[in-house]
Every structure is written in C-alpha cells, then in structure tokens.
Design a protein around this motif. Structure first.
Motif, mmCIF file in Angstrom:
data_model
loop_
_atom_site.group_PDB
_atom_site.id
_atom_site.type_symbol
_atom_site.label_atom_id
_atom_site.label_comp_id
_atom_site.label_asym_id
_atom_site.label_seq_id
_atom_site.Cartn_x
_atom_site.Cartn_y
_atom_site.Cartn_z
ATOM 1 N N GLN A 4 -87.312 -7.870 67.930
ATOM 2 C CA GLN A 4 -87.588 -6.493 67.515
ATOM 3 C C GLN A 4 -87.712 -5.643 68.767
ATOM 4 N N ALA A 5 -86.769 -4.718 68.940
ATOM 5 C CA ALA A 5 -86.798 -3.801 70.074
ATOM 6 C C ALA A 5 -87.525 -2.522 69.683
ATOM 7 N N SER A 6 -88.301 -1.989 70.618
ATOM 8 C CA SER A 6 -89.025 -0.749 70.362
ATOM 9 C C SER A 6 -89.279 -0.030 71.678
ATOM 10 N N GLY A 7 -89.785 1.195 71.590
ATOM 11 C CA GLY A 7 -90.163 1.935 72.778
ATOM 12 C C GLY A 7 -89.217 3.050 73.164
ATOM 13 N N GLY A 8 -88.136 3.197 72.445
ATOM 14 C CA GLY A 8 -87.208 4.270 72.753
ATOM 15 C C GLY A 8 -87.788 5.631 72.422
ATOM 16 N N GLY A 9 -87.068 6.662 72.828
ATOM 17 C CA GLY A 9 -87.524 8.020 72.546
ATOM 18 C C GLY A 9 -86.711 9.031 73.314
ATOM 19 N N LEU A 10 -87.205 10.262 73.295
ATOM 20 C CA LEU A 10 -86.574 11.374 74.001
ATOM 21 C C LEU A 10 -87.359 11.650 75.278
ATOM 22 N N VAL A 11 -86.652 11.704 76.400
ATOM 23 C CA VAL A 11 -87.303 11.931 77.686
ATOM 24 C C VAL A 11 -86.422 12.830 78.531
ATOM 25 N N GLN A 12 -87.024 13.571 79.431
ATOM 26 C CA GLN A 12 -86.253 14.439 80.321
ATOM 27 C C GLN A 12 -85.694 13.642 81.504
ATOM 28 N N THR A 13 -84.686 14.198 82.122
ATOM 29 C CA THR A 13 -84.126 13.579 83.319
ATOM 30 C C THR A 13 -85.228 13.347 84.348
ATOM 31 N N GLY A 14 -85.219 12.139 84.910
ATOM 32 C CA GLY A 14 -86.241 11.777 85.879
ATOM 33 C C GLY A 14 -87.449 11.092 85.285
ATOM 34 N N GLY A 15 -87.534 11.080 83.969
ATOM 35 C CA GLY A 15 -88.671 10.477 83.299
ATOM 36 C C GLY A 15 -88.556 8.973 83.189
ATOM 37 N N SER A 16 -89.542 8.383 82.511
ATOM 38 C CA SER A 16 -89.614 6.929 82.374
ATOM 39 C C SER A 16 -89.872 6.532 80.929
ATOM 40 N N LEU A 17 -89.408 5.341 80.593
ATOM 41 C CA LEU A 17 -89.704 4.718 79.312
ATOM 42 C C LEU A 17 -89.849 3.223 79.543
ATOM 43 N N ARG A 18 -90.634 2.588 78.696
ATOM 44 C CA ARG A 18 -90.709 1.133 78.714
ATOM 45 C C ARG A 18 -90.320 0.601 77.338
ATOM 46 N N LEU A 19 -89.265 -0.153 77.308
ATOM 47 C CA LEU A 19 -88.822 -0.769 76.071
ATOM 48 C C LEU A 19 -89.433 -2.163 75.936
ATOM 49 N N SER A 20 -89.707 -2.551 74.705
ATOM 50 C CA SER A 20 -90.258 -3.868 74.428
ATOM 51 C C SER A 20 -89.327 -4.641 73.511
ATOM 52 N N CYS A 21 -89.224 -5.922 73.754
ATOM 53 C CA CYS A 21 -88.461 -6.825 72.888
ATOM 54 C C CYS A 21 -89.432 -7.919 72.440
ATOM 55 N N GLN A 22 -89.945 -7.739 71.232
ATOM 56 C CA GLN A 22 -90.933 -8.667 70.681
ATOM 57 C C GLN A 22 -90.209 -9.768 69.914
ATOM 58 N N ALA A 23 -90.513 -11.010 70.256
ATOM 59 C CA ALA A 23 -89.869 -12.140 69.586
ATOM 60 C C ALA A 23 -90.819 -12.781 68.590
ATOM 61 N N SER A 24 -90.254 -13.339 67.549
ATOM 62 C CA SER A 24 -91.022 -14.099 66.569
ATOM 63 C C SER A 24 -90.189 -15.288 66.113
ATOM 64 N N GLY A 25 -90.868 -16.281 65.621
ATOM 65 C CA GLY A 25 -90.171 -17.461 65.126
ATOM 66 C C GLY A 25 -90.107 -18.586 66.152
ATOM 67 N N ARG A 26 -89.883 -18.236 67.389
ATOM 68 C CA ARG A 26 -89.836 -19.221 68.464
ATOM 69 C C ARG A 26 -90.336 -18.565 69.740
ATOM 70 N N THR A 27 -90.760 -19.388 70.683
ATOM 71 C CA THR A 27 -91.218 -18.845 71.950
ATOM 72 C C THR A 27 -90.025 -18.454 72.818
ATOM 73 N N LEU A 28 -90.148 -17.307 73.495
ATOM 74 C CA LEU A 28 -89.087 -16.849 74.391
ATOM 75 C C LEU A 28 -89.020 -17.656 75.676
ATOM 76 N N ASN A 29 -89.961 -18.549 75.890
ATOM 77 C CA ASN A 29 -89.948 -19.372 77.099
ATOM 78 C C ASN A 29 -88.678 -20.203 77.208
ATOM 79 N N HIS A 30 -87.994 -20.425 76.103
ATOM 80 C CA HIS A 30 -86.785 -21.244 76.103
ATOM 81 C C HIS A 30 -85.511 -20.408 76.017
ATOM 82 N N PHE A 31 -85.654 -19.083 76.197
ATOM 83 C CA PHE A 31 -84.506 -18.209 76.016
ATOM 84 C C PHE A 31 -84.308 -17.305 77.220
ATOM 85 N N ALA A 32 -83.065 -17.147 77.628
ATOM 86 C CA ALA A 32 -82.720 -16.041 78.522
ATOM 87 C C ALA A 32 -82.606 -14.792 77.660
ATOM 88 N N VAL A 33 -83.032 -13.664 78.201
ATOM 89 C CA VAL A 33 -83.027 -12.410 77.446
ATOM 90 C C VAL A 33 -82.244 -11.358 78.202
#
Length: 123
Positions: A4-33
């Motif tokens: 599940q990806a989240s964190g997007g939005g509208l931002v002005q040039t020069g601004g910052s955002l942090r996107l998140s990729c939340q995993a469920s079902g299995r641990t991401l320790n075994h996955f390249a992302v």
C-alpha cells in the motif's frame, strides 16, 4: 505480499514529500523494493530501489542526491524521501517488491505492486 503506497500530494517546486510503502502478509525483510513513477502518456520510470538486505540502494541520475529510499523493518515499511521536487517529478508513484532478489530497475522484474499514489509538483 500486499503493498500500500501513500503520502502523495500537491507540493510546490523545491518542496518535499515522503512516500510510504506499507507491506502486509509477509515481512519485507525478504524482498527488494523499488519505486517507479508514471506520468500521463509516458512509460513507467524507475525512481529508486533497495536490496532485500537493505545494504544497497540505486537511483537514476534524474533523482540522485534528491531522493532517498530507506526501510523500517519493525514497521514493515519502505519510504521514499523526496526533496527539491521539480515539476518533472509529477506522476503516479508505485512501490513494487521482488522476493529474495537484488534491486532491479525494470518494472517487469517486480512481481508485487501497490496501487500508486499521486504526486503533483506545481511550478
């Protein structure tokens, strides 16, 4: 694994955002992302990737030094910190995972995909 990806939005040039990729079902320790983005009328483009062990990260020149991918194992989440955003960074951002493999830059090498989150950078 479900992503599940989240964190997007509208931002002005020069601004910052942090996107998140939340995993469920299995641990991401075994996955390249990987993170990819797609602008209207364009192909899906590689943005960042992290190996399953977290030791290696990869970026295209277009985002290098501006974007940082990182993982939080206890939260089973991978983040994409985006700084100094430009209008050309606009698009739908997707996270993807591949099991027990190294990080890759091609979309077809990832078996699991999140639904995407919109990032819009205004000029």
């Amino acid at each position: 694994v479900q992503l599940q990806a989240s964190g997007g939005g509208l931002v002005q040039t020069g601004g910052s955002l942090r996107l998140s990729c939340q995993a469920s079902g299995r641990t991401l320790n075994h996955f390249a992302v990987g993170w990819f983005r797609q602008a209207p009328g364009k192909e899906r483009e590689f943005v960042a990737a992290i190996s399953y062990d977290g030791f290696s990260t990869y970026y295209p020149d277009s985002v290098k030094s501006r974007f940082t991918i990182s993982g939080d194992s206890p939260k089973n989440t991978v983040y994409l910190q985006m700084n100094s955003l430009k209008p050309e960074d606009t698009g739908v951002y997707y996270c993807a995972a591949r099991h027990l493999g190294g990080a890759r830059t091609e979309p077809h090498e990832y078996a699991y995909w999140g639904q995407g989150t919109q990032v819009t950078v205004s000029s």
